[in-house]
Design an enzyme around this catalytic site. Structure first.
Site, short mmCIF file in Angstrom:
data_model
loop_
_atom_site.label_atom_id
_atom_site.label_comp_id
_atom_site.label_asym_id
_atom_site.label_seq_id
_atom_site.Cartn_x
_atom_site.Cartn_y
_atom_site.Cartn_z
N TYR A 180 7.68 -5.01 -7.11
CA TYR A 180 6.29 -4.50 -6.98
C TYR A 180 5.55 -4.74 -8.28
O TYR A 180 5.98 -4.25 -9.32
CB TYR A 180 6.27 -3.00 -6.67
N1 LIG Z 1 11.63 -1.43 1.67
C1 LIG Z 1 10.62 -2.20 1.98
O1 LIG Z 1 10.80 -3.37 2.34
C2 LIG Z 1 9.22 -1.65 1.90
C3 LIG Z 1 8.15 -2.33 2.50
C4 LIG Z 1 6.88 -1.77 2.41
C5 LIG Z 1 6.69 -0.56 1.74
N2 LIG Z 1 7.74 0.08 1.15
C6 LIG Z 1 7.57 1.36 0.43
O2 LIG Z 1 6.89 2.27 1.28
C7 LIG Z 1 5.69 2.71 0.65
C8 LIG Z 1 4.66 2.98 1.70
O3 LIG Z 1 4.22 1.77 2.32
P1 LIG Z 1 2.78 1.24 2.12
O4 LIG Z 1 2.22 1.83 0.90
O5 LIG Z 1 2.83 -0.24 2.20
O6 LIG Z 1 2.01 1.72 3.46
P2 LIG Z 1 1.57 3.15 4.02
O7 LIG Z 1 2.12 4.25 3.22
O8 LIG Z 1 1.79 3.11 5.47
O9 LIG Z 1 -0.03 3.08 3.78
C9 LIG Z 1 -0.54 3.48 2.55
C10 LIG Z 1 -1.95 2.98 2.36
O10 LIG Z 1 -2.84 3.62 3.28
C11 LIG Z 1 -4.09 3.82 2.63
N3 LIG Z 1 -4.32 5.27 2.55
C12 LIG Z 1 -3.44 6.23 2.11
N4 LIG Z 1 -4.00 7.45 2.16
C13 LIG Z 1 -5.25 7.27 2.63
C14 LIG Z 1 -6.33 8.17 2.91
N5 LIG Z 1 -6.21 9.47 2.69
N6 LIG Z 1 -7.49 7.66 3.38
C15 LIG Z 1 -7.60 6.35 3.62
N7 LIG Z 1 -6.63 5.42 3.36
C16 LIG Z 1 -5.46 5.89 2.88
C17 LIG Z 1 -3.99 3.20 1.24
O11 LIG Z 1 -4.32 1.81 1.30
P3 LIG Z 1 -5.81 1.24 1.19
O12 LIG Z 1 -6.67 2.27 0.56
O13 LIG Z 1 -5.64 0.02 0.38
O14 LIG Z 1 -6.21 0.96 2.61
C18 LIG Z 1 -2.49 3.32 0.99
O15 LIG Z 1 -2.05 2.45 -0.01
C19 LIG Z 1 5.37 1.63 -0.38
O16 LIG Z 1 4.54 2.09 -1.41
C20 LIG Z 1 6.75 1.25 -0.85
O17 LIG Z 1 7.19 2.20 -1.80
C21 LIG Z 1 8.99 -0.45 1.23
#
Ligand SMILES: NC(=O)c1ccc[n+]([C@@H]2O[C@H](COP(=O)([O-])OP(=O)(O)OC[C@H]3O[C@@H](n4cnc5c(N)ncnc54)[C@H](OP(=O)(O)O)[C@@H]3O)[C@@H](O)[C@H]2O)c1
Length: 310
Positions: free
Chosen positions: A51
């Site tokens: 990341y």
């Molecule tokens: N192991 C793996 O392969 C893998 C893959 C993916 C992720 N991960 C982990 O899982 C975590 C979570 O996944 P993710 O961050 O990709 O997706 P997520 O948690 O499903 O979505 C988070 C995103 O939603 C938006 N958001 C969050 N709160 C909000 C609110 N109150 N109002 C409006 N928009 C909001 C923001 O993006 P915007 O504001 O940019 O829209 C935020 O970055 C990652 O940070 C990482 O640590 C692991």
């Protein structure tokens, strides 16, 4: 607090995703998000060496570096369960012993810690014998550099065989699985969740908010400014709208946010210890943290599950 799988780690019911730190959130904003999460009672932070290598001008490690600075500034390293991963950084995107040894040292240095609480294989590496990977992880555990190891993005079959290798060789075993799972993507349910349950592991699902879709900000005719808009807006179909209706209703019942409802539903699913979600700003985070203690009623969980049935 909840116990993570077969480990002795106690974690909060919401894990803070770290892929935004140094990517869509600069250092100052990342600190504000981390501060807000810790203040609300969160104790579980997720990152990876890769990341945010996908961002222009980045080479990976940006998120770990920010988390490391924050851990030093808040002086509460022992109050946090820090998870990071190896195996997807360009040039180090395998699970060979030499890669794991080097990547662990790099992560320890960037995080500024003497041990990693939870060290994931970021994804399976079918070209490296599982014995080699698991022996390397085991050496890190024995050296005190890692407390527990875990798998991410493994199939049920490969997770099961990895656990069998560790059992046979007396290696430290994977204690948890991290995979995609949320109200819109329920592909985890079935073979994979059964394998996790059968071995007493826990799941820490990522994309808990379906890349932002489950915050409710993607609606018909609404243009969303986000680096994730392409990925998240694909969920805006008939089923997605049905899910949002159900989430809206439950959020209304509790006077809380859609994000908190989506994460609380996930936290209630069998095998799930702590859903992972990220916030790009402290304001966004405020919508997520009620999930730390939101209790949904059985009929609300059932209504959400029914709305998201394929
Ligand atoms: N192991 C793996 O392969 C893998 C893959 C993916 C992720 N991960 C982990 O899982 C975590 C979570 O996944 P993710 O961050 O990709 O997706 P997520 O948690 O499903 O979505 C988070 C995103 O939603 C938006 N958001 C969050 N709160 C909000 C609110 N109150 N109002 C409006 N928009 C909001 C923001 O993006 P915007 O504001 O940019 O829209 C935020 O970055 C990652 O940070 C990482 O640590 C692991």
């Amino acid at each position: 607090m909840t116990k993570l799988g077969t480990s002795d780690l106690e974690v909060s019911r919401l894990c803070l995703g770290g892929n935004v730190f140094g990517w869509t959130a600069d250092e100052e904003t990342s600190f504000a998000v981390l501060d807000g999460y810790a203040r609300a009672g969160g104790t579980f932070v997720d990152t990876a060496d890769s990341y945010s290598a996908w961002a222009e001008g980045h080479s990976g490690g940006e998120s770990e570096t920010i988390i490391g600075k924050w851990l030093r500034s808040c002086g509460n390293r022992d109050g946090m369960v820090v998870a990071t991963k190896v195996g997807m950084l360009t040039g180090m995107d395998d699970l060979k012993a030499a890669t794991i040894e080097r990547a662990a040292e790099d992560s320890l240095r960037r995080l500024g810690v003497d041990h990693i609480d939870l060290y994931y294989a970021h994804r399976d590496d079918p070209d490296t014998p599982q014995e080699e990977t698991l022996a390397a992880f085991d050496r890190l555990v024995r050296a005190g550099k890692v407390r527990h190891v875990a798998a991410s993005n493994y199939t049920a079959e490969r997770l099961t065989s990895a656990l069998a290798v560790s059992e046979r060789e007396g290696f430290a075993k994977f204690v948890a699985l991290q995979q995609a799972y949320n109200l819109v993507d329920r592909s985890y349910e079935g073979e994979l969740s059964r394998a996790v349950a059968d071995h007493g592991l826990s799941s820490a699902p990522y994309w808990g908010l379906a890349k932002g879709f489950l915050t409710g900000k993607y609606r018909p005719g609404v243009a969303v400014e986000s680096a994730r808009a392409v990925g998240a807006s694909k969920y805006l179909d008939e089923r997605g709208l049905r899910i949002l209706d159900a989430v809206d209703e439950v959020a209304g019942n509790h006077g809380t946010t859609q994000a908190a409802v989506a994460l609380a539903w996930l936290a209630e699913q069998p095998t799930v210890a702590a859903p992972i979600a990220s916030a790009r700003t402290a304001e966004q985070l405020a919508d997520l943290v009620p999930a730390l203690d939101l209790e949904l009623k059985a009929d609300e969980i059932a209504a959400l599950s029914a709305a998201s049935r394929v």
